[in-house]
Design an enzyme around this catalytic site. Structure first.
Site, mmCIF file in Angstrom:
data_model
loop_
_atom_site.group_PDB
_atom_site.id
_atom_site.type_symbol
_atom_site.label_atom_id
_atom_site.label_comp_id
_atom_site.label_asym_id
_atom_site.label_seq_id
_atom_site.Cartn_x
_atom_site.Cartn_y
_atom_site.Cartn_z
ATOM 1 N N HIS A 70 38.453 34.731 38.711
ATOM 2 C CA HIS A 70 39.165 33.574 38.176
ATOM 3 C C HIS A 70 39.074 32.449 39.193
ATOM 4 O O HIS A 70 38.677 32.665 40.331
ATOM 5 C CB HIS A 70 40.629 33.917 37.892
ATOM 6 C CG HIS A 70 41.376 34.350 39.109
ATOM 7 N ND1 HIS A 70 41.219 35.617 39.656
ATOM 8 C CD2 HIS A 70 42.241 33.705 39.917
ATOM 9 C CE1 HIS A 70 41.986 35.713 40.732
ATOM 10 N NE2 HIS A 70 42.610 34.555 40.914
ATOM 11 N N SER A 71 39.437 31.265 38.762
ATOM 12 C CA SER A 71 39.515 30.128 39.655
ATOM 13 C C SER A 71 40.617 29.215 39.149
ATOM 14 O O SER A 71 41.393 29.603 38.279
ATOM 15 C CB SER A 71 38.156 29.414 39.718
ATOM 16 O OG SER A 71 38.132 28.511 40.804
#
Length: 140
Positions: A65-66
């Protein structure tokens, strides 16, 4: 909630060559459906290169994820289940769950459901052995 998010975003493959490839493939349903921009995938990979394998949640599961501003257009989640594990650092990962959060709050329910799933060793074992998307959805 997690079941709804994953409903049409599960892939099962025999194996992949690298953790980078696993992230790209796991994210592809989100990209194809317009949930994320291509730069989101690039950012997830570069963050791991920069910060290490912080995305490994358990001995079998990684959650790349970011940040929302790195290319999230709509909240989504996708899963890649591998028959043969791929190395994420020192960890043998078979389940890669990509999270795309539109903001810092809307994904909390999904994460709560994910934590409940990850805490159920029996369900994780069953997912690792699953052969179809429908089988995985029934386990979840």
């Amino acid at each position: 909630m997690i079941k709804e998010l994953l409903k049409s975003n599960i892939q099962i493959l025999p194996q992949v060559d690298s953790w980078e490839e696993a992230i790209k493939i796991a994210s592809s349903p989100l990209l194809e459906k317009g949930y994320i921009e291509p730069r989101y995938i690039d950012t997830m990979i570069s963050k791991v290169n920069e910060l290490g394998f912080y995305i490994v949640l358990s001995e079998d599961v990684a959650m790349p994820h970011s940040r929302p501003e790195d290319g999230v257009l709509k909240m989504g989640m996708a899963m890649l289940k591998l028959d043969k594990p791929v190395k994420f650092g020192n960890n043998d990962i078979q389940i890669v769950i990509t999270l795309a959060a539109k903001d810092n709050e809307s994904h909390i329910d999904a994460l709560t459901n994910l934590v409940e799933l990850l805490n159920d060793d029996e369900k994780i074992k069953k997912i690792k052995l699953a052969k179809t998307n429908q089988e995985i959805l029934e386990i979840i």
